[in-house]
Design a protein around this motif. Structure first.
Motif, short mmCIF file in Angstrom:
data_model
loop_
_atom_site.label_atom_id
_atom_site.label_comp_id
_atom_site.label_asym_id
_atom_site.label_seq_id
_atom_site.Cartn_x
_atom_site.Cartn_y
_atom_site.Cartn_z
N MET A 1 0.85 -1.19 0.00
CA MET A 1 0.00 0.00 0.00
C MET A 1 0.89 1.23 0.00
O MET A 1 1.86 1.33 0.74
CB MET A 1 -0.90 0.01 1.25
N ALA A 2 0.60 2.20 -0.82
CA ALA A 2 1.39 3.42 -0.94
C ALA A 2 1.29 4.23 0.34
O ALA A 2 0.24 4.34 0.95
CB ALA A 2 0.92 4.24 -2.12
N SER A 3 2.41 4.84 0.71
CA SER A 3 2.46 5.64 1.94
C SER A 3 2.93 7.02 1.60
O SER A 3 3.81 7.21 0.77
CB SER A 3 3.40 4.97 2.94
N LYS A 4 2.41 8.04 2.24
CA LYS A 4 2.84 9.41 2.00
C LYS A 4 4.20 9.66 2.67
O LYS A 4 4.79 8.76 3.27
CB LYS A 4 1.78 10.38 2.53
N GLN A 5 4.72 10.86 2.56
CA GLN A 5 6.07 11.20 3.02
C GLN A 5 6.31 10.70 4.45
O GLN A 5 5.57 11.03 5.37
CB GLN A 5 6.27 12.71 2.94
N ILE A 6 7.38 9.93 4.58
CA ILE A 6 7.75 9.35 5.88
C ILE A 6 9.09 9.92 6.30
O ILE A 6 10.03 10.00 5.49
CB ILE A 6 7.82 7.82 5.79
N GLN A 7 9.22 10.31 7.55
CA GLN A 7 10.47 10.88 8.04
C GLN A 7 11.54 9.81 8.24
O GLN A 7 11.24 8.63 8.51
CB GLN A 7 10.23 11.62 9.35
N CYS A 8 12.76 10.26 8.11
CA CYS A 8 13.90 9.38 8.39
C CYS A 8 13.86 8.99 9.86
O CYS A 8 13.68 9.84 10.74
CB CYS A 8 15.21 10.10 8.04
N GLY A 18 14.70 5.55 1.33
CA GLY A 18 15.08 4.15 1.31
C GLY A 18 14.70 3.48 2.61
O GLY A 18 14.18 4.12 3.54
N TYR A 19 14.98 2.20 2.65
CA TYR A 19 14.61 1.44 3.85
C TYR A 19 15.75 0.50 4.22
O TYR A 19 16.21 -0.30 3.39
CB TYR A 19 13.33 0.63 3.60
N CYS A 20 16.21 0.61 5.46
CA CYS A 20 17.24 -0.27 5.99
C CYS A 20 16.56 -1.32 6.85
O CYS A 20 15.76 -0.96 7.74
CB CYS A 20 18.27 0.52 6.80
N LYS A 21 16.87 -2.59 6.60
CA LYS A 21 16.21 -3.66 7.34
C LYS A 21 16.56 -3.63 8.82
O LYS A 21 15.87 -4.24 9.64
CB LYS A 21 16.58 -5.01 6.74
N MET A 47 16.27 0.93 -1.75
CA MET A 47 15.84 2.26 -2.17
C MET A 47 14.39 2.22 -2.65
O MET A 47 13.97 1.24 -3.29
CB MET A 47 16.74 2.80 -3.28
N HIS A 48 13.65 3.27 -2.37
CA HIS A 48 12.26 3.36 -2.83
C HIS A 48 12.22 3.52 -4.34
O HIS A 48 13.07 4.21 -4.92
CB HIS A 48 11.56 4.55 -2.18
N GLU A 49 11.21 2.93 -4.96
CA GLU A 49 11.05 3.05 -6.40
C GLU A 49 9.96 4.08 -6.70
O GLU A 49 8.99 4.23 -5.97
CB GLU A 49 10.65 1.71 -7.02
N ALA A 50 10.13 4.78 -7.83
CA ALA A 50 9.09 5.73 -8.28
C ALA A 50 8.01 4.94 -8.99
O ALA A 50 8.28 4.25 -9.97
CB ALA A 50 9.70 6.77 -9.21
N PRO A 61 6.37 11.34 -5.15
CA PRO A 61 6.33 10.19 -6.03
C PRO A 61 7.09 8.99 -5.49
O PRO A 61 6.89 7.88 -5.95
CB PRO A 61 6.95 10.69 -7.32
N LYS A 62 7.99 9.18 -4.52
CA LYS A 62 8.73 8.06 -3.96
C LYS A 62 7.94 7.46 -2.81
O LYS A 62 7.72 8.11 -1.80
CB LYS A 62 10.11 8.52 -3.48
#
Length: 351
Positions: A1-8, A18-21, A47-50, A61-62
């Protein structure tokens, strides 16, 4: 499911790209640190894909694209929610399983083991069912739109029929009113004619009286005793004739009085009957059990008018009275027959 802007989740100053496991969501600067820092060499960064997103998400878009088993546990942020507890309908991690869900037993599903790959057959079945439901919804929607138009037309037709009924009733009322007005006018004209005849006769008799009075004065003034004598011979008969004519006019030529009186009982019956002139019948296109085109049965149609029903009631009463009289006659005959039988039996016994 698409998520809006997420903070680091490391610096909390940038949006995640991007996402670190191990660390979670990370921004551009933290990605660079992961790429250069020796401490992060063992971390795996995705890394997040567009991708094409909803119109509301175009400013970012990311977006994150990951499977359910890659989501973080809501209670333990460093753990992945790789289990599904069907009893509590919630995603849990291994720590949750051992601390809170051991009693759930077989109701806990291991997503890494059970959901290894996409089941195309199951996907096709789900999409097929969705298509069927969608088609049913579209059919019901079309049905509802058609019903809306049909019932609007039906409502317009019913309203027009009510208007036409009102016109028909008004025309009949106007006809009956005109009959009453004609009758009143007729009686009024008769009274006018009576008045004309009475007035004409009265004028004639007044003229006769005035002529006779003038003759008497003339004979007296001129000392004409002979003419006065001759006049007196016919005078009594003339007065008698005038009085006879007056009595005849008084009794024969009379005025006809007319009054308009409402019969409130009949008028109330008329108004009550008007309420039953037409009846409202409900027609529905569906019911609780799913059947369609249900129609409420109309009440029994009235075939007789009030006068006809009254006449039938009188006939029924006459028939009932006649039946009662005949029954009384038969009962009397039976009593006499029984008395005769008793008398004969007594004579036989005595002999």
């Amino acid at each position: 499911m698409a998520s809006k802007q997420i903070q680091c989740e490391i610096c909390f100053k940038e949006y995640a790209v991007g996402y670190c496991k191990t660390c979670g969501h990370i921004g551009d600067a933290c990605v660079d640190i992961h790429n250069t820092g020796k401490v992060f060499q063992t971390h795996s960064v995705i890394m997040h894909e567009a991708v094409n997103v909803h119109e509301d998400d175009r400013e970012n878009p990311k977006v994150i694209i990951r499977d359910a088993s890659e989501e973080r546990c809501k209670q333990h942020a460093t753990e992945r929610a790789i289990f599904l507890c069907t009893r509590h309908d919630t995603m849990i991690c291994g720590r949750c399983l051992h601390s809170e869900h051991l009693s759930c037993g077989k109701e806990v599903v291991d997503l890494l083991r059970e959901v290894g790959s996409i089941d195309c057959e199951k996907v096709n079945t789900m999409k097929s069912l969705l298509m069927e439901v969608k088609n049913e919804i579209l059919l019901l929607k079309d049905d509802a739109e058609n019903s809306k138009e049909n019932f609007k037309t039906n409502a317009d037709n019913c309203a027009q029929e009510c208007i036409e009924l009102g016109i028909k009733i008004k025309q009949r009322v106007d006809e009956l009113t005109n009959v009453l007005i004609d009758e009143i006018t007729k009686k009024h004209n008769e009274n006018e004619s009576t008045y004309s005849r009475i007035t004409r006769t009265y004028n004639e008799k007044i003229t006769w009286c005035e002529n006779e009075e003038r003759k008497i004065d003339q004979f007296v003034h001129n000392n004409m005793a002979g003419y006065l004598y001759l006049l007196s011979r016919k005078f009594d008969k003339g007065v008698s004739d005038v009085r006879s004519n007056l009595r005849e006019i008084k009794h024969k030529h009379t005025f006809k009085r007319f009054e308009f009186k409402e019969n409130r009982v009949i008028l109330k019956c008329v108004f009550e009957d008007l309420e039953d002139v037409c009846e409202h019948q409900d027609e529905v296109t569906g019911s609780d059990d799913g059947s369609v085109n249900d129609v409420f049965e109309p009440t029994t149609e009235i075939q007789k008018t009030r006068r006809e029903l009254t006449a039938l009631s009188h006939k029924a009463k006459e028939y009932l009275d006649k039946s009662i009289k005949e029954r009384l006659t038969v009962e009397a005959e039976l009593k006499r027959t029984k008395a005769d039988l008793n008398r004969v039996e007594k004579e036989i016994i005595d002999n």
